[in-house]
Write a protein that holds these residues in place. Structure first.
Motif, mmCIF file in Angstrom:
data_model
loop_
_atom_site.group_PDB
_atom_site.id
_atom_site.type_symbol
_atom_site.label_atom_id
_atom_site.label_comp_id
_atom_site.label_asym_id
_atom_site.label_seq_id
_atom_site.Cartn_x
_atom_site.Cartn_y
_atom_site.Cartn_z
ATOM 1 N N MET A 75 0.655 -1.173 0.039
ATOM 2 C CA MET A 75 -0.170 0.216 0.046
ATOM 3 C C MET A 75 0.837 1.237 -0.033
ATOM 4 O O MET A 75 1.845 1.214 0.463
ATOM 5 N N VAL A 76 0.170 2.328 -0.663
ATOM 6 C CA VAL A 76 1.173 3.728 -0.692
ATOM 7 C C VAL A 76 0.573 4.486 0.297
ATOM 8 O O VAL A 76 -0.882 4.788 0.115
ATOM 9 N N VAL A 77 1.031 5.010 1.359
ATOM 10 C CA VAL A 77 0.330 5.945 2.088
ATOM 11 C C VAL A 77 1.058 7.377 2.145
ATOM 12 O O VAL A 77 2.121 7.759 2.013
ATOM 13 N N LEU A 78 -0.052 8.448 2.230
ATOM 14 C CA LEU A 78 0.521 9.599 2.112
ATOM 15 C C LEU A 78 0.008 10.170 3.456
ATOM 16 O O LEU A 78 -1.029 10.278 4.107
ATOM 17 N N VAL A 79 1.144 10.739 4.182
ATOM 18 C CA VAL A 79 0.894 11.483 5.339
ATOM 19 C C VAL A 79 0.789 13.146 5.178
ATOM 20 O O VAL A 79 1.679 13.536 4.574
ATOM 21 N N LEU A 80 -0.142 13.903 5.691
ATOM 22 C CA LEU A 80 -0.181 15.348 5.604
ATOM 23 C C LEU A 80 0.359 15.744 6.837
ATOM 24 O O LEU A 80 -0.107 15.611 7.925
ATOM 25 N N GLY A 81 1.147 16.936 6.761
ATOM 26 C CA GLY A 81 1.549 17.678 7.808
ATOM 27 C C GLY A 81 3.470 17.682 7.884
ATOM 28 O O GLY A 81 3.985 17.012 6.917
ATOM 29 N N GLY B 281 5.337 18.114 11.267
ATOM 30 C CA GLY B 281 5.638 18.139 12.641
ATOM 31 C C GLY B 281 6.497 16.906 12.802
ATOM 32 O O GLY B 281 6.548 16.099 12.283
ATOM 33 N N ALA B 282 6.563 16.928 14.322
ATOM 34 C CA ALA B 282 7.222 15.761 14.870
ATOM 35 C C ALA B 282 6.015 14.622 15.105
ATOM 36 O O ALA B 282 6.614 13.483 14.714
ATOM 37 N N ARG B 283 5.040 15.005 15.032
ATOM 38 C CA ARG B 283 3.885 13.959 15.277
ATOM 39 C C ARG B 283 4.035 13.214 13.940
ATOM 40 O O ARG B 283 3.862 11.754 13.718
ATOM 41 N N GLU B 284 4.216 14.141 12.851
ATOM 42 C CA GLU B 284 4.087 13.246 11.407
ATOM 43 C C GLU B 284 5.304 12.566 11.175
ATOM 44 O O GLU B 284 5.326 11.599 10.665
ATOM 45 N N HIS B 285 6.417 12.967 11.734
ATOM 46 C CA HIS B 285 7.637 12.310 11.518
ATOM 47 C C HIS B 285 7.509 11.075 12.262
ATOM 48 O O HIS B 285 8.005 9.800 11.903
ATOM 49 N N ALA B 286 6.876 10.846 13.648
ATOM 50 C CA ALA B 286 6.565 9.711 14.114
ATOM 51 C C ALA B 286 5.519 8.738 13.314
ATOM 52 O O ALA B 286 5.838 7.529 13.337
ATOM 53 N N LEU B 287 4.599 9.445 12.785
ATOM 54 C CA LEU B 287 3.893 8.688 12.073
ATOM 55 C C LEU B 287 4.681 7.801 10.668
ATOM 56 O O LEU B 287 4.291 6.672 10.472
ATOM 57 N N VAL B 288 5.288 8.695 10.079
ATOM 58 C CA VAL B 288 6.106 8.059 8.824
ATOM 59 C C VAL B 288 6.890 7.098 9.465
ATOM 60 O O VAL B 288 7.072 6.095 8.827
ATOM 61 N N HIS B 289 7.859 7.324 10.472
ATOM 62 C CA HIS B 289 8.484 6.370 11.039
ATOM 63 C C HIS B 289 8.007 4.980 11.299
ATOM 64 O O HIS B 289 8.422 4.199 10.859
ATOM 65 N N SER B 290 6.721 5.138 11.864
ATOM 66 C CA SER B 290 6.074 3.738 11.922
ATOM 67 C C SER B 290 5.522 3.155 10.823
ATOM 68 O O SER B 290 5.357 1.899 10.716
ATOM 69 N N LEU B 291 5.051 4.077 10.030
ATOM 70 C CA LEU B 291 4.474 3.523 8.865
ATOM 71 C C LEU B 291 5.405 2.878 7.950
ATOM 72 O O LEU B 291 5.275 1.744 7.248
ATOM 73 N N THR B 292 6.655 3.587 7.814
ATOM 74 C CA THR B 292 7.597 2.908 6.951
ATOM 75 C C THR B 292 8.257 1.190 7.498
ATOM 76 O O THR B 292 8.763 0.685 6.838
ATOM 77 N N ARG B 293 7.800 1.156 8.881
ATOM 78 C CA ARG B 293 8.262 -0.435 9.423
ATOM 79 C C ARG B 293 7.052 -1.342 9.188
ATOM 80 O O ARG B 293 7.199 -2.272 9.636
ATOM 81 N N ASP B 294 6.056 -0.984 8.582
ATOM 82 C CA ASP B 294 4.784 -1.740 8.533
ATOM 83 C C ASP B 294 5.122 -2.430 6.931
ATOM 84 O O ASP B 294 5.143 -1.941 6.052
ATOM 85 N N PRO B 295 5.084 -3.822 7.123
ATOM 86 C CA PRO B 295 5.559 -4.684 6.058
ATOM 87 C C PRO B 295 4.629 -4.497 4.909
ATOM 88 O O PRO B 295 4.840 -4.755 3.716
ATOM 89 N N SER B 296 3.122 -4.077 5.285
ATOM 90 C CA SER B 296 2.399 -3.936 4.124
ATOM 91 C C SER B 296 2.373 -2.679 3.551
ATOM 92 O O SER B 296 1.724 -2.456 2.621
ATOM 93 N N VAL B 297 3.415 -1.836 3.774
ATOM 94 C CA VAL B 297 3.497 -0.692 3.294
ATOM 95 C C VAL B 297 4.438 -0.605 2.086
ATOM 96 O O VAL B 297 5.697 -0.796 2.564
ATOM 97 N N PRO C 127 1.914 -3.344 13.628
ATOM 98 C CA PRO C 127 2.063 -2.412 12.464
ATOM 99 C C PRO C 127 0.912 -1.365 12.187
ATOM 100 O O PRO C 127 -0.352 -1.552 12.244
ATOM 101 N N LEU C 128 1.323 -0.178 11.967
ATOM 102 C CA LEU C 128 0.495 1.116 11.962
ATOM 103 C C LEU C 128 -0.510 1.280 11.025
ATOM 104 O O LEU C 128 -1.628 1.582 11.028
ATOM 105 N N ALA C 129 -0.026 1.001 9.778
ATOM 106 C CA ALA C 129 -0.853 1.072 8.504
ATOM 107 C C ALA C 129 -2.092 0.309 8.335
ATOM 108 O O ALA C 129 -3.153 1.020 8.302
ATOM 109 N N GLY C 130 -1.849 -1.046 8.789
ATOM 110 C CA GLY C 130 -3.195 -2.002 8.942
ATOM 111 C C GLY C 130 -4.087 -1.434 9.868
ATOM 112 O O GLY C 130 -5.039 -1.523 9.822
#
Ligand code: AMP
Ligand code: GLY
Length: 427
Positions: free
Chosen positions: A1-7, A9-25, A298-301
């Motif tokens: 899956m392709v995920v787009l994060v809007l924003g 800040g550090a919250r978005e950096h944390a979201l991106v960090h977790s999303l890149t670790r999800d094997p479904s991404v 995993p966060l994306a799921g």
């Protein structure tokens, strides 16, 4: 899956960090992102609060899931536009985002849903404010009705200061203020994922909103956080799901504005039980940084299940039992007029401290040319076996960061680590 994060800040950096670790991404994109996010994801230029340009990017890049970080795009209807384009979106539509965008609306929904919160007076004139201040007594709580990035609230013993803040808010276009009963007790932030019908809670966190040590000085966007809140009673989360989150989600669905996304429940644990201090319609910052540091599922799921109305199919979330602490490195003069353009150094060195990662908030430039570009510059996050060690690690890492004039709160998670935070007996 392709995920787009809007924003950005550090919250978005944390979201991106977790999303890149999800094997479904397969790929993570960010709009607009920041220099820290750029090391993990492709950053695209643009305004995250402009529905039309976000949809253009979503379609051009084949995005499967949009995750909205800040409140402004939600209030502007970005989630509605993404869903109308047939793409999954984690974030409520403009109607449901009014739970954050208008404190008066949030109070009305809470009243309709029977949610415990502070008694409130919605005022549009100074005379009404004076009457409300007489009714509540000190300490006075005066809130600007609209979005104010955590800075629209004044809590004070000083009636003159309360009136002055109310006057400033009322003098703005369509100015409305909410005067509230003061809630006494430790605060907890509970993130509730909602798919419009069902609700799943993440582990609780505590945020430090005032700029100074010992909760002094003005309110900020948040100077640090820790998770979990081990001192809180075990029944807190199920109790808040039953008395706050589910009734609110049911009420929003009844109004034809299903809440899909993250209902941030800010609570005060008072002697008469947990009461809602505020709702936000999105992940909290800086709490997200500590909550996601501990989430093992995993966060994306998880976010996709919420976006698709499939939360009931989700197995129970798994957590790292170790606590996490986030210390925000703020620019000189934050929160009033933060200095920008100063070199930021030492991030790699800070990340050598075991269990530490550094998230970007207000930075620009790149490796070797990184400079400050906002009030909250970095979030330094540490995970360790206990809260005392997580604090030690976070502050050791902070000491390795170079930023002229920067400041941190020295007491993030200190009272909890020393066993000095207690929930009052309910009675
Ligand atoms: P808000 O923007 O509504 O989240 O308020 C920001 C902060 O002001 C909260 O996190 C509390 O620390 C404080 N606050 C807001 N409302 C109240 C209240 N009714 N009683 C006591 N403190 C409050
Ligand atoms: N941490 C409070 C907020 O995100 O509004």
């Amino acid at each position: 899956m392709v995920v787009l994060v809007l924003g950005s800040g550090a919250r978005e950096h944390a979201l991106v960090h977790s999303l890149t670790r999800d094997p479904s991404v397969d790929a993570v994109l960010a709009l607009p992102g920041n220099p820290g996010i750029a090391a993990l994801a492709r950053c695209l230029p643009g305004d995250p609060a402009d529905p039309r340009s976000v949809v253009e990017v979503v379609l051009a890049e084949g995005v499967d899931l949009v995750v909205v970080g800040p409140e402004a795009p939600l209030v502007a209807g970005v989630a509605d536009a993404v869903r109308a384009a047939g793409v999954d979106c984690f974030g409520p539509g403009a109607g449901a985002a009014r739970l954050e965008g208008s404190k008066a609306f949030a109070k009305e929904v809470m009243a309709a849903a029977g949610v415990p919160t502070a008694a409130a007076h919605v005022c549009t004139t100074l005379a009404q404010v004076e009457e409300a201040l007489d009714a509540t007594g000190a300490p006075y709580v005066v809130k600007e009705d609209g979005l104010a990035a955590g800075k629209g609230v004044v809590v004070t013993e000083d009636r003159g200061a309360a009136l002055q803040h109310a006057d400033a808010c009322l003098s703005r276009e369509g100015g409305t203020v909410v005067v509230e009963e003061h809630l006494d007790g430790p605060e907890v932030s509970l993130f509730c994922l909602s798919d419009g019908t069902d609700v799943v809670a993440l582990d609780p966190a505590q945020d430090f909103k005032r700029v100074g040590e010992g909760d002094t000085g003005p309110n900020t966007g948040g100077m640090g956080a820790y998770s979990p809140t081990a001192w809180a009673p075990a029944h807190l989360v199920p109790q808040v799901l039953d008395t706050v989150a589910r009734p609110t989600v049911v009420e929003m669905a009844r109004r034809g504005m299903p809440f899909v996304g993250l209902l941030y429940v800010g609570l005060a644990l008072t002697r008469s039980g947990p009461r809602v201090v505020e709702f936000n319609a999105r992940f909290g910052d800086p709490e997200t940084q500590v909550v996601l540091a501990r989430l093992r599922t995993p966060l994306a799921g998880v976010l996709r299940a919420a976006a698709r109305g499939e939360l009931t199919t989700l197995p129970p979330l798994e957590w790292d039992p170790r606590p996490s602490v986030n210390v925000v490195v703020a620019a000189e003069h934050y929160p009033s007029t933060p200095a920008t353009g100063d070199p930021v150094t030492g991030i790699d060195d800070a990340e050598q401290v075991p269990g530490v990662h550094v998230l970007h908030a207000g930075t620009r430039g790149g490796p070797g040319t990184l400079v400050s570009a906002g009030g909250r510059v970095l979030s330094v996050v540490a995970v360790a076996d206990d809260l005392a060690q997580a604090r030690e690690r976070a502050y050791e890492a902070v000491a390795r960061i170079g930023l002229r004039g920067s400041h941190t709160r020295p007491d993030i998670a200190l009272a909890a680590a020393e066993g000095r935070v207690t929930a009052p007996e309910e009675g």
